[in-house]
Design an enzyme around this catalytic site. Structure first.
Site, PDB file in Angstrom:
ATOM      1  N   ASP A 167      24.976  23.761  20.908  1.00 51.27           N
ATOM      2  CA  ASP A 167      25.477  24.264  19.616  1.00 51.27           C
ATOM      3  C   ASP A 167      25.136  23.376  18.422  1.00 51.27           C
ATOM      4  OD1 ASP A 167      26.562  26.166  21.235  1.00 51.27           O
ATOM      5  OD2 ASP A 167      28.653  25.666  20.860  1.00 51.27           O
ATOM      6  N   MET A 215      13.503  25.869  27.186  1.00 53.18           N
ATOM      7  CA  MET A 215      14.003  27.250  27.178  1.00 53.18           C
ATOM      8  C   MET A 215      12.938  28.144  27.805  1.00 53.18           C
ATOM      9  SD  MET A 215      15.885  27.656  23.483  1.00 53.18           S
ATOM     10  CE  MET A 215      14.664  26.797  22.494  1.00 53.18           C
ATOM     11  N   ALA A 216      13.278  28.702  28.963  1.00 50.69           N
ATOM     12  CA  ALA A 216      12.332  29.571  29.655  1.00 50.69           C
ATOM     13  C   ALA A 216      11.968  30.738  28.744  1.00 50.69           C
ATOM     14  CB  ALA A 216      12.965  30.078  30.951  1.00 50.69           C
ATOM     15  N   LYS A 251      18.886  17.151  33.717  1.00 53.13           N
ATOM     16  CA  LYS A 251      19.621  17.939  32.716  1.00 53.13           C
ATOM     17  C   LYS A 251      20.737  18.689  33.422  1.00 53.13           C
ATOM     18  CE  LYS A 251      18.980  21.208  28.924  1.00 53.13           C
ATOM     19  NZ  LYS A 251      19.398  22.518  29.453  1.00 53.13           N
ATOM     20  N   CYS A 259      20.857  24.848  33.822  1.00 56.78           N
ATOM     21  CA  CYS A 259      20.834  26.266  33.500  1.00 56.78           C
ATOM     22  C   CYS A 259      20.551  27.030  34.771  1.00 56.78           C
ATOM     23  CB  CYS A 259      19.813  26.531  32.401  1.00 56.78           C
ATOM     24  SG  CYS A 259      18.325  27.332  32.906  1.00 56.78           S
TER      25      CYS A 259
HETATM   26  C1  LIG Z   1      16.315  31.570  26.282  1.00 52.50           C
HETATM   27  C2  LIG Z   1      16.841  30.309  26.922  1.00 52.50           C
HETATM   28  C3  LIG Z   1      16.188  29.781  28.011  1.00 52.50           C
HETATM   29  C4  LIG Z   1      16.640  28.586  28.608  1.00 52.50           C
HETATM   30  N1  LIG Z   1      15.938  28.053  29.641  1.00 52.50           N
HETATM   31  C5  LIG Z   1      16.295  26.845  30.163  1.00 52.50           C
HETATM   32  C6  LIG Z   1      15.493  26.194  31.151  1.00 52.50           C
HETATM   33  O1  LIG Z   1      14.442  26.678  31.582  1.00 52.50           O
HETATM   34  N2  LIG Z   1      15.942  24.991  31.631  1.00 52.50           N
HETATM   35  C7  LIG Z   1      17.102  24.394  31.171  1.00 52.50           C
HETATM   36  O2  LIG Z   1      17.450  23.306  31.635  1.00 52.50           O
HETATM   37  N3  LIG Z   1      17.858  24.983  30.219  1.00 52.50           N
HETATM   38  C8  LIG Z   1      17.476  26.177  29.696  1.00 52.50           C
HETATM   39  N4  LIG Z   1      18.219  26.737  28.682  1.00 52.50           N
HETATM   40  C9  LIG Z   1      19.382  26.002  28.162  1.00 52.50           C
HETATM   41  C10 LIG Z   1      18.971  25.132  26.957  1.00 52.50           C
HETATM   42  O3  LIG Z   1      18.059  24.114  27.340  1.00 52.50           O
HETATM   43  C11 LIG Z   1      20.194  24.461  26.290  1.00 52.50           C
HETATM   44  O4  LIG Z   1      20.821  23.627  27.246  1.00 52.50           O
HETATM   45  C12 LIG Z   1      21.214  25.481  25.799  1.00 52.50           C
HETATM   46  O5  LIG Z   1      20.573  26.554  25.100  1.00 52.50           O
HETATM   47  C13 LIG Z   1      22.242  24.825  24.865  1.00 52.50           C
HETATM   48  O6  LIG Z   1      21.610  24.250  23.742  1.00 52.50           O
HETATM   49  P1  LIG Z   1      21.633  24.992  22.279  1.00 52.50           P
HETATM   50  O7  LIG Z   1      23.059  25.315  21.960  1.00 52.50           O
HETATM   51  O8  LIG Z   1      21.008  24.011  21.355  1.00 52.50           O
HETATM   52  O9  LIG Z   1      20.816  26.257  22.442  1.00 52.50           O
HETATM   53  C14 LIG Z   1      17.787  27.930  28.101  1.00 52.50           C
HETATM   54  C15 LIG Z   1      18.466  28.483  26.997  1.00 52.50           C
HETATM   55  C16 LIG Z   1      17.998  29.653  26.399  1.00 52.50           C
HETATM   56  C17 LIG Z   1      18.730  30.208  25.200  1.00 52.50           C
END
Ligand SMILES: Cc1cc2nc3c(=O)[nH]c(=O)nc-3n(C[C@H](O)[C@H](O)[C@H](O)COP(=O)(O)O)c2cc1C
Length: 376
Positions: free
Chosen positions: A213, A25-26, A150, A108
């Site tokens: 999720d 997560m960036a 990913k 993402c």
């Molecule tokens: C603040 C934020 C930053 C993210 N940055 C990236 C990233 O740099 N690279 C990536 O592949 N996914 C990124 N994601 C997506 C997450 O890795 C993940 O796929 C997505 O949040 C769904 O998972 P979750 O429901 O558990 O949050 C980001 C998500 C969030 C909320």
């Protein structure tokens, strides 16, 4: 490598300690946060994405993202870009600086690189996506560095090409695929679906990781059962709650839920994380960027919202540490363990909606903005 215990998840020369991953997560999963999650039960962590643009490699932001000091192996670095040779160079550059696994971001929205959107936008152009995968694998394979990918389920509802792309990536030498159960078009709206992840798992021989999720131990078990995935990856639910990995591990092993952490333990972990965070970013940037972590840690606790607002007016690292310590100590006068308030079913959606108006959740905010611009 000695023979790994039966059932272990193996990535190249690395045997992962478990199947619970923290998502890249960036603005969130910097080295201090990854170290914290690994300490509290995550078996694997992927860095925030690093751009493939050479002109930015010496920037402070990129060099902080490439900082892996004190992080346990394997060090996995995610790269994002739209040009195959630049991505190959970025992979080699990061391997030279300690990356032991390279993850390609097709999951993402990464910023525009050379006028093209990187990240999940690549899923729309399978030929280019594959060209990038092949170039990165060619750069990494001779050095014994596994490449992972990913992705989302597809570009849009009508074009769910995760299975085709994952198959092609496997043939090109990718060692593991993670799928977030939404299309790029969906952003974070709706619910993640797991059928497509199950289809990817059924089609591949390499490990497949389910993402999207997963926010409770029960949900973790459901998603593992529904997808047959080899591992699960958790993003937003780990924000402010890094002990979720230990909670899930315990539940999967025993079928019983762990109680919430003791306040004294949580305080120790959170304060240690803050000091690690300040040491990486320095006083001013560290104080500002720590606000979101503190805000997330208190958001589901009684009085957490008031505390968060007050804490956001503090302007020093010492002040933050003192305020959090005092607030948790006061909470400990009445409770032994963190007294989480009941959460709504859509707690994760809520976390992102809140971020729109919440300066403390700037990382989610920035990410959401990108998603919105892309899907508008
Ligand atoms: C603040 C934020 C930053 C993210 N940055 C990236 C990233 O740099 N690279 C990536 O592949 N996914 C990124 N994601 C997506 C997450 O890795 C993940 O796929 C997505 O949040 C769904 O998972 P979750 O429901 O558990 O949050 C980001 C998500 C969030 C909320």
């Amino acid at each position: 490598m000695s023979t790994p215990p039966p059932g272990s998840l193996v990535l190249g020369p690395y045997v992962l300690p478990n199947r619970l991953f923290v998502a890249p997560m960036a603005g969130v999963t910097d080295r201090p946060f990854r170290v914290l999650c690994k300490k509290l039960g995550a078996g694997y962590a992927v860095s925030e994405m690093v751009t493939s643009r050479k002109d930015l490699w010496n920037s402070l932001k990129t060099s902080r993202r490439a900082n892996h000091e004190g992080e346990s192996a394997p060090i996995s670095v995610q790269i994002a870009g739209t040009d195959a040779s630049m991505m190959a160079e970025a992979a080699a550059y990061n391997v030279d600086r300690g990356a032991q696994i390279i993850d390609i971001n097709m999951g993402c929205p990464a910023k525009k690189v050379c006028n093209k959107w990187a990240g999940s936008a690549l899923m729309q152009d399978e030929a280019l996506a594959l060209e990038i995968v092949e170039a990165v694998v060619a750069a990494c394979a001779p050095r014994g560095v596994p490449v992972t990918l990913k992705m989302r389920t597809g570009w849009c509802q009508a074009e769910k090409n995760a299975v085709a792309l994952a198959r092609a990536a496997e043939s090109a030498g990718v060692a593991m695929v993670t799928v977030h159960g939404r299309t790029r078009e969906q952003g974070y709206s709706g619910r993640a679906e797991y059928d497509t992840i199950a289809a990817v798992k059924a089609a591949l021989r390499i490990p497949v990781v389910a993402n999207g999720d997963i926010d409770t131990p029960h949900k973790a078990r459901e998603v593992l059962a529904a997808t047959g995935a080899d591992a699960i990856m958790i993003g937003r639910a780990a924000q402010g709650r890094p002990w979720i990995f230990a909670e899930i591990a315990h539940f999967l092993a025993t079928g019983e839920e762990l109680p919430a952490p003791r306040i004294a333990d949580a305080k120790g972990w959170l304060i240690e994380h803050l000091h690690d965070h300040y040491a990486l970013y320095g006083e001013l940037t560290g104080m500002r960027s720590a606000r979101k972590h503190i805000g997330w840690a208190v958001r589901a606790l009684p009085g957490g919202e008031d505390f968060r607002r007050r804490m956001n007016t503090l302007e020093t690292c010492d002040g933050q540490v003192r305020a959090l310590t005092d607030w948790l100590d006061a909470l400990a006068d009445d409770h032994d363990r963190l007294p989480y308030l009941p959460t709504a079913d859509d707690a994760i959606d809520g976390a992102l909606d809140d971020a729109d108006t919440d300066a403390a959740a700037a990382a989610n905010d920035e990410h959401q903005d990108q998603e919105r611009r892309l899907t508008a």
